[in-house]
Structures are given as structure tokens and as C-alpha cells.
Write a protein that holds these residues in place. Structure first.
Motif, mmCIF file in Angstrom:
data_model
loop_
_atom_site.group_PDB
_atom_site.id
_atom_site.type_symbol
_atom_site.label_atom_id
_atom_site.label_comp_id
_atom_site.label_asym_id
_atom_site.label_seq_id
_atom_site.Cartn_x
_atom_site.Cartn_y
_atom_site.Cartn_z
ATOM 1 N N VAL A 208 0.815 -1.209 0.000
ATOM 2 C CA VAL A 208 0.000 0.000 0.000
ATOM 3 C C VAL A 208 0.851 1.262 0.000
ATOM 4 O O VAL A 208 0.610 2.194 -0.773
ATOM 5 C CB VAL A 208 -0.960 0.003 1.214
ATOM 6 C CG1 VAL A 208 -1.734 1.320 1.287
ATOM 7 C CG2 VAL A 208 -1.925 -1.173 1.137
ATOM 8 N N SER A 209 1.871 1.319 0.847
ATOM 9 C CA SER A 209 2.603 2.571 1.042
ATOM 10 C C SER A 209 3.969 2.633 0.370
ATOM 11 O O SER A 209 4.512 3.719 0.177
ATOM 12 C CB SER A 209 2.782 2.834 2.548
ATOM 13 O OG SER A 209 3.521 1.785 3.154
ATOM 14 N N GLN A 211 6.930 1.804 -2.733
ATOM 15 C CA GLN A 211 7.045 1.676 -4.177
ATOM 16 C C GLN A 211 7.372 0.227 -4.545
ATOM 17 O O GLN A 211 8.064 -0.469 -3.804
ATOM 18 C CB GLN A 211 8.135 2.607 -4.711
ATOM 19 C CG GLN A 211 7.777 4.077 -4.627
ATOM 20 C CD GLN A 211 6.503 4.390 -5.405
ATOM 21 O OE1 GLN A 211 6.368 4.033 -6.584
ATOM 22 N NE2 GLN A 211 5.554 5.049 -4.743
ATOM 23 N N GLU A 232 -11.406 1.410 -1.512
ATOM 24 C CA GLU A 232 -10.661 2.645 -1.732
ATOM 25 C C GLU A 232 -9.167 2.370 -1.842
ATOM 26 O O GLU A 232 -8.476 2.928 -2.701
ATOM 27 C CB GLU A 232 -10.941 3.623 -0.589
ATOM 28 C CG GLU A 232 -10.228 4.960 -0.747
ATOM 29 C CD GLU A 232 -10.523 5.904 0.407
ATOM 30 O OE1 GLU A 232 -9.850 6.940 0.503
ATOM 31 O OE2 GLU A 232 -11.430 5.600 1.222
ATOM 32 N N THR A 233 -8.661 1.497 -0.987
ATOM 33 C CA THR A 233 -7.233 1.177 -1.020
ATOM 34 C C THR A 233 -6.879 0.423 -2.300
ATOM 35 O O THR A 233 -5.823 0.648 -2.890
ATOM 36 C CB THR A 233 -6.848 0.334 0.211
ATOM 37 O OG1 THR A 233 -7.199 1.058 1.400
ATOM 38 C CG2 THR A 233 -5.354 0.050 0.234
ATOM 39 N N LYS A 234 -7.763 -0.448 -2.745
ATOM 40 C CA LYS A 234 -7.515 -1.175 -3.994
ATOM 41 C C LYS A 234 -7.380 -0.222 -5.174
ATOM 42 O O LYS A 234 -6.568 -0.459 -6.086
ATOM 43 C CB LYS A 234 -8.641 -2.179 -4.256
ATOM 44 C CG LYS A 234 -8.652 -3.375 -3.325
ATOM 45 C CD LYS A 234 -9.849 -4.264 -3.619
ATOM 46 C CE LYS A 234 -9.982 -5.380 -2.605
ATOM 47 N NZ LYS A 234 -11.172 -6.215 -2.839
ATOM 48 N N LEU A 235 -8.162 0.847 -5.180
ATOM 49 C CA LEU A 235 -8.072 1.823 -6.264
ATOM 50 C C LEU A 235 -6.688 2.462 -6.326
ATOM 51 O O LEU A 235 -6.252 2.913 -7.385
ATOM 52 C CB LEU A 235 -9.138 2.913 -6.088
ATOM 53 C CG LEU A 235 -10.576 2.521 -6.431
ATOM 54 C CD1 LEU A 235 -11.530 3.667 -6.103
ATOM 55 C CD2 LEU A 235 -10.692 2.138 -7.902
ATOM 56 N N HIS A 236 -6.023 2.505 -5.201
ATOM 57 C CA HIS A 236 -4.662 3.040 -5.135
ATOM 58 C C HIS A 236 -3.628 1.985 -5.529
ATOM 59 O O HIS A 236 -2.624 2.296 -6.171
ATOM 60 C CB HIS A 236 -4.392 3.544 -3.710
ATOM 61 C CG HIS A 236 -2.957 3.802 -3.399
ATOM 62 N ND1 HIS A 236 -2.232 4.840 -3.962
ATOM 63 C CD2 HIS A 236 -2.089 3.145 -2.584
ATOM 64 C CE1 HIS A 236 -0.995 4.816 -3.493
ATOM 65 N NE2 HIS A 236 -0.883 3.798 -2.668
ATOM 66 N N VAL A 237 -3.883 0.727 -5.155
ATOM 67 C CA VAL A 237 -2.899 -0.336 -5.353
ATOM 68 C C VAL A 237 -2.891 -0.870 -6.783
ATOM 69 O O VAL A 237 -1.814 -1.140 -7.345
ATOM 70 C CB VAL A 237 -3.141 -1.485 -4.350
ATOM 71 C CG1 VAL A 237 -2.261 -2.685 -4.670
ATOM 72 C CG2 VAL A 237 -2.873 -1.006 -2.928
ATOM 73 N N LYS A 240 -0.691 1.018 -9.149
ATOM 74 C CA LYS A 240 0.706 0.840 -8.752
ATOM 75 C C LYS A 240 1.258 -0.478 -9.312
ATOM 76 O O LYS A 240 2.379 -0.532 -9.825
ATOM 77 C CB LYS A 240 0.818 0.846 -7.223
ATOM 78 C CG LYS A 240 2.236 0.701 -6.708
ATOM 79 C CD LYS A 240 2.279 0.587 -5.195
ATOM 80 C CE LYS A 240 1.884 1.868 -4.520
ATOM 81 N NZ LYS A 240 2.146 1.816 -3.043
ATOM 82 N N THR A 263 -11.587 -2.123 -10.561
ATOM 83 C CA THR A 263 -10.689 -1.192 -11.229
ATOM 84 C C THR A 263 -10.878 -1.311 -12.731
ATOM 85 O O THR A 263 -11.356 -2.334 -13.229
ATOM 86 C CB THR A 263 -9.224 -1.490 -10.869
ATOM 87 O OG1 THR A 263 -8.368 -0.562 -11.546
ATOM 88 C CG2 THR A 263 -8.830 -2.905 -11.279
ATOM 89 N N SER A 285 -7.245 4.597 -12.981
ATOM 90 C CA SER A 285 -8.011 3.753 -12.072
ATOM 91 C C SER A 285 -9.415 3.501 -12.596
ATOM 92 O O SER A 285 -10.090 2.633 -12.112
ATOM 93 C CB SER A 285 -8.098 4.399 -10.689
ATOM 94 O OG SER A 285 -8.750 5.652 -10.763
#
Length: 285
Positions: A208-209, A211, A232-237, A240, A263, A285
């Protein structure tokens, strides 16, 4: 009146709502993983060994120790205990056949194939890959892909690097032929041979946090990891992961996971059933 004995798997102590809230918040803050309210019994089960080690009776006492801050490592130990480390060798064996096929296709580009195991736990998954491709190299001469394995748990990565497994662990998914070929016995344990262990680079990483590992990958295995993250976290991961993949790269998720409705970065692969490929430029996303 008599009562039936409680199953051993049920908690024997009850944590206060405050303690449950602190522990679940710690896990989410450190890893992005969530424990649903109806599964809060996992806290007691997972943390019982730590309670014994700290000579504590209840989770409330453990939370008090955490909040005092007298032991700087206690938070790490709590998170390591709560992260789900369920794994085995060649888990879902058919997936490994797909991976070999996908790597063979990727080798046509002339670049060394690269695999990232995200959420490798104690190492059984990347070691399974290393065995598979080492045996392939012996029979066909094909180059070994680069294998990088990461996990959020420091304790899991330390264990994975040792390549050491109990008799129970080594027998989960590993036939005797491979046990004898790729592992040495040390007392009652089995230890991966040096040539197998050196084929994998293990790194501690928070999906999650942090690189992703540098470079791009042909295959990313992220099985049963995103399952515990919020939408919400999945949308960030997801973006990445997509940004860490080569064009045409393959995402392998757990049998009960999907990108559909999660996604737009990935879509079901038309070439490899049950896997996913990037759709459009990474980062969307």
C-alpha cells in the motif's frame, strides 16, 4: 445442566471494544488490511502466542502495553501476528502451468523474464516457481527468470530467506521427489538448497505505502492479498501494480478474487484464463 466444550478454535478471552478498535486500526494503518467486525475473533486466535510470550492474560493488557510505548517492537510483532500467512507449495497447481506458458511467451522479446511475488508470506510460492523453472532449465536450457518476492511482514521475510520448513510445511503441496531434490534435512526440518534459495530476492515491502521493486515485470502474483483491502485502497494499489508491469504483462490473483468492479486498469486476459492484463496506460483507475 451440562454444556458442550467449546471448539479449540474459538477465543477463550474477550477483548473490549476499545482494544479491538486499537488493534484493527493498527493493522489497517500499517498494511491497509482490514478485519471485519464479524471476524474480530481472529485477534484472539492470532495474538495468543504473543500474549503468552509477553506473559499477558488479555488483549486489553496487550493494547495497554502498546499504547505505553515502552516496547518499540510490540507494534511490529502485533502486525506480524495478524497478517494472514496461509500458504503452501504449488498452491492451485494449475496456475503454475499458466505461468510457465506466459513466461515462455515473454521470452520471445529477448529480455530476461521477471516475476514479482507480492505477498510471498514465508516463501513457499516463490520457491515453487524457482523449482519449476530450475527443472525447466535442466531439461530445455531455458534461462531462469528473475524472481523477486515481497511481503509486509518482517518476520515472514526473515523466515522466507532461511528457506527452512517443518515436516508439516514441506509436505503441503510438495511431492517427495521435489522434497529430496531441492531440500536438505536438518534435524526434523527441511532447508532449501543454496542454488534454489539464491534464485529469489526477498524484500520487505508494504504494497500500500511502498514503491514496487524497480524495473518492470512480465508476471505479478498477488494472490489473496488484495482480498483484505478496502475498495478505496484497492483503487490506489491496482495502478501501482500496473505501472510495474511490462506491456502485455499478466496479473495473477487468488481464485476468489477479481478485478471486475474493482478497477479499470486491468481486464480479464483473453490469452490466459483466470488471469488479468493491463488495459490502457498504467495509472488510470
Amino acid at each position: 445442566m451440562t454444556h458442550a466444550a467449546l471448539p479449540a478454535s474459538l477465543p477463550t478471552s474477550v477483548a473490549s471494544p476499545t482494544a479491538v478498535s486499537v488493534l484493527t486500526a493498527l493493522l489497517e494503518a500499517r498494511t491497509g488490511q482490514q478485519i471485519a467486525a464479524y471476524r474480530s475473533w481472529r485477534l484472539d486466535t492470532a495474538l495468543k502466542p504473543l500474549l503468552r510470550d509477553q506473559k499477558l492474560d488479555t488483549l486489553d493488557q496487550l493494547v495497554t502495553q502498546l499504547l505505553k510505548g515502552s516496547d518499540r517492537l510490540i507494534g511490529d510483532r502485533i502486525v506480524d501476528a495478524l497478517v494472514n500467512q496461509e500458504t503452501s507449495f504449488f498452491r492451485d497447481a494449475h496456475i503454475f502451468e499458466t505461468i510457465v506458458e506466459a513466461i515462455a511467451a515473454a521470452e520471445g522479446t529477448g529480455q530476461r523474464a521477471r516475476i514479482w511475488c507480492a505477498g510471498c508470506s514465508t516463501g513457499q510460492e516463490p520457491l515453487s516457481l524457482a523449482m519449476l523453472f530450475a527443472e525447466r532449465q535442466e531439461t530445455t536450457g531455458a534461462a531462469m527468470p528473475e524472481i523477486i518476492a515481497t511481503d509486509v511482514s518482517d518476520a515472514a521475510i526473515v523466515r522466507a530467506r532461511t528457506g527452512r520448513f517443518s515436516q508439516f510445511e514441506i509436505q503441503r503441496g510438495l511431492p517427495v521427489r521435489r522434497m529430496v531434490r531441492w531440500f536438505d534435512t536438518t534435524g526434523s526440518d527441511w532447508v532449501a538448497k543454496p542454488e534454489l534459495a539464491k534464485a529469489i530476492a526477498f524484500r520487505r515491502m508494504n504494497l500500500v505505502s511502498d514503491q514496487p521493486p524497480p524495473g518492470r515485470f512480465d508476471i505479478v502474483l498477488c494472490r489473496n492479498v488484495l482480498l483484505y483491502l478496502s475498495s478505496e485502497t484497492k483503487l490506489h494499489v491496482f495502478p501501482k501494480i500496473a505501472a510495474a508491469m511490462r506491456p502485455g504483462g499478466l496479473l495473477v490473483m487468488g481464485a476468489g478474487e477479481t478485478v471486475i468492479g474493482q478497477t479499470r486498469v486491468f481486464e480479464p486476459s483473453k490469452r490466459f484464463r483466470g488471469c488479468y492484463e493491463t488495459q490502457g496506460p498504467p495509472g488510470r483507475s
